[in-house]
Design an enzyme around this catalytic site. Structure first.
Site, mmCIF file in Angstrom:
data_model
loop_
_atom_site.group_PDB
_atom_site.id
_atom_site.type_symbol
_atom_site.label_atom_id
_atom_site.label_comp_id
_atom_site.label_asym_id
_atom_site.label_seq_id
_atom_site.Cartn_x
_atom_site.Cartn_y
_atom_site.Cartn_z
ATOM 1 N N THR A 124 0.811 -1.211 0.000
ATOM 2 C CA THR A 124 0.000 0.000 0.000
ATOM 3 C C THR A 124 0.850 1.268 0.000
ATOM 4 O OG1 THR A 124 -1.744 -1.154 1.195
ATOM 5 C CG2 THR A 124 -1.791 1.242 1.273
ATOM 6 N N TRP A 154 0.918 2.232 5.951
ATOM 7 C CA TRP A 154 0.185 1.211 6.710
ATOM 8 C C TRP A 154 0.904 -0.130 6.698
ATOM 9 C CZ3 TRP A 154 -2.934 4.001 9.368
ATOM 10 C CH2 TRP A 154 -3.593 5.088 8.805
ATOM 11 N N THR A 156 2.619 -3.081 8.460
ATOM 12 C CA THR A 156 2.782 -3.790 9.725
ATOM 13 C C THR A 156 4.169 -4.425 9.789
ATOM 14 O OG1 THR A 156 0.414 -4.253 9.879
ATOM 15 C CG2 THR A 156 1.868 -5.668 11.151
ATOM 16 N N GLU A 369 -6.526 -5.923 4.126
ATOM 17 C CA GLU A 369 -6.434 -6.942 3.070
ATOM 18 C C GLU A 369 -7.543 -6.786 2.025
ATOM 19 O OE1 GLU A 369 -3.901 -8.716 2.781
ATOM 20 O OE2 GLU A 369 -2.991 -8.721 4.762
#
Length: 389
Positions: A124, A154, A156, A369
């Site tokens: 992203t 974003w 992780t 997702e």
């Protein structure tokens, strides 16, 4: 070596103890403090969770997606956030294992299985989420290297991890756009944990999914070896990214079902403890209607997750089933957490009670997702293709 039913029961029993002893006791404290659970991660390493779906040949447990989804549900019923630590990691590992060269597999997978390397997926961007083909991050070939410029959003595991599966444009002018996209398996830190030159990471503060690092990652003339190009071939990155999303969506679906299960359990307990008009509120028909609906949706969500995972395990195409599971289970998480908040009444808004965290965390599953709007479009398109006249 395959896992037997008895093996799965033993694994899930171990996870139950892990949740009871290690996850549940720290969830509220770590979430409210937005503090990364370092000690929990060390326990996750010991349990082999970072190698859950990685092949045994590379040191992983090689669990089926079905068993993996059940593990995720159990953990998420107590605290959703830790599932994200190994979800992104395992999607990166799956991309390398499915599409990488043998040298890349040997370089990354054994250390990823042990948790020495902890990875994420950098897809992203600030202006490209669901529409991955709109990314602008560019990798330009320079001799035996690629020079990368751009930013990701974003992501992780970016701050506390040390490697990423990075999707870039190697040919920004390619048409159709996906043919110009490539995937790189990169290290972002050296062995001492220091960021490599050309990469900077900024943590994003969030309403939900706290304690887990979600970051902006910026690349400025970041140099990587051509050996880091997954599969050694340009132009296949979009296919790799989309292929990995099936497992990712099963994980998110399992987390949604886990949130729903946890919210239901909290609501049932509270409804037996709380009294109004001289009796426990669970004896009021209005509360019974809520609990009956919640329980039914939880079981339906679990069955959809199980169906998608079983199809994944048999190698069948399951983007429609994974989309159904992700859509329904995440919406069930939202529904059950909202209904539980109503059952708790005013106390639901107090951080003394765990339910407010479920309420905050649930909505993320509807976006992560791939948005649920996109899931429904995928379902409809697949339905039309399968039932073509």
């Amino acid at each position: 070596m395959g896992w037997t039913e008895e093996d799965e029961v033993a694994i899930l029993d171990t996870i139950d103890r892990f949740v009871e002893n290690d996850v549940a006791p720290i969830a509220r404290e770590k979430d409210l403090a937005d503090e990364y659970p370092h000690a929990l991660v060390e326990t996750m390493k010991e349990l082999g969770l970072f190698g859950a779906t990685i092949g045994e040949a590379y040191g992983g447990l090689q669990l089926s997606a079905t068993t993996y989804a059940r593990i995720v549900q159990k953990i998420s019923a107590a605290w959703m956030a830790p599932g994200g630590i190994f979800n992104s990691h395992l999607i990166m590992a799956a991309a390398i294992e499915r599409f990488g060269t043998e040298a890349q597999k040997q370089r990354f997978l054994p250390d990823m299985a042990e948790g020495r390397l902890r990875g994420g997926i950098a897809l992203t961007e600030p202006n490209a989420g669901t529409d991955l083909q709109a990314i602008h991050c560019v990798a330009r070939r320079d001799g035996d290297d690629y020079v990368i410029n751009g930013s990701k959003m974003w992501i992780t595991n970016a701050l506390n991890g040390n490697c990423l599966a990075l999707l870039c444009k190697t040919d920004p002018k390619a048409e159709p756009r996906h043919r110009g996209m490539s995937m790189f398996a990169i290290r972002t830190k050296d062995d001492d944990g220091n960021l490599l030159p050309g990469v900077s990471i900024n943590k994003i503060r969030k309403t939900c999914y706290r304690a887990i690092d979600t970051c902006e990652v910026v690349f400025e003339d970041f140099r990587v070896s051509a050996e880091d190009l997954v599969g050694g071939e340009e132009g296949r990155g979009f296919h790799m990214a989309v292929g990995g999303l099936e497992l990712g969506r099963i994980n998110v679906a399992a987390r949604g079902a886990g949130i729903a299960q946890g919210a239901l359990q909290l609501a049932v307990r509270y409804a037996q403890e709380r009294e109004t008009f001289g009796k426990p509120i669970i004896q009021h028909q209005a509360i019974q209607l809520k609990l009956g609906e919640m329980a039914s949706r939880v079981e339906a969500a679990k069955l959809l997750v199980d169906q998608a995972a079983r199809m994944y395990d048999t190698g069948q195409r399951c983007d429609m089933e994974a989309g159904m599971a992700k859509y329904f289970a995440s919406e069930t998480g939202v529904f059950c957490s909202q209904e539980a908040m109503r059952i708790f009444g005013g106390y639901g808004f107090s951080t003394e009670y765990e339910i407010e965290r479920y309420y905050r965390d649930a909505m993320l599953m509807c976006v992560g997702e791939g948005t649920n709007e996109m899931q429904r479009i995928i379902i409809a398109k697949q339905l039309a293709a399968r039932e073509a006249i």
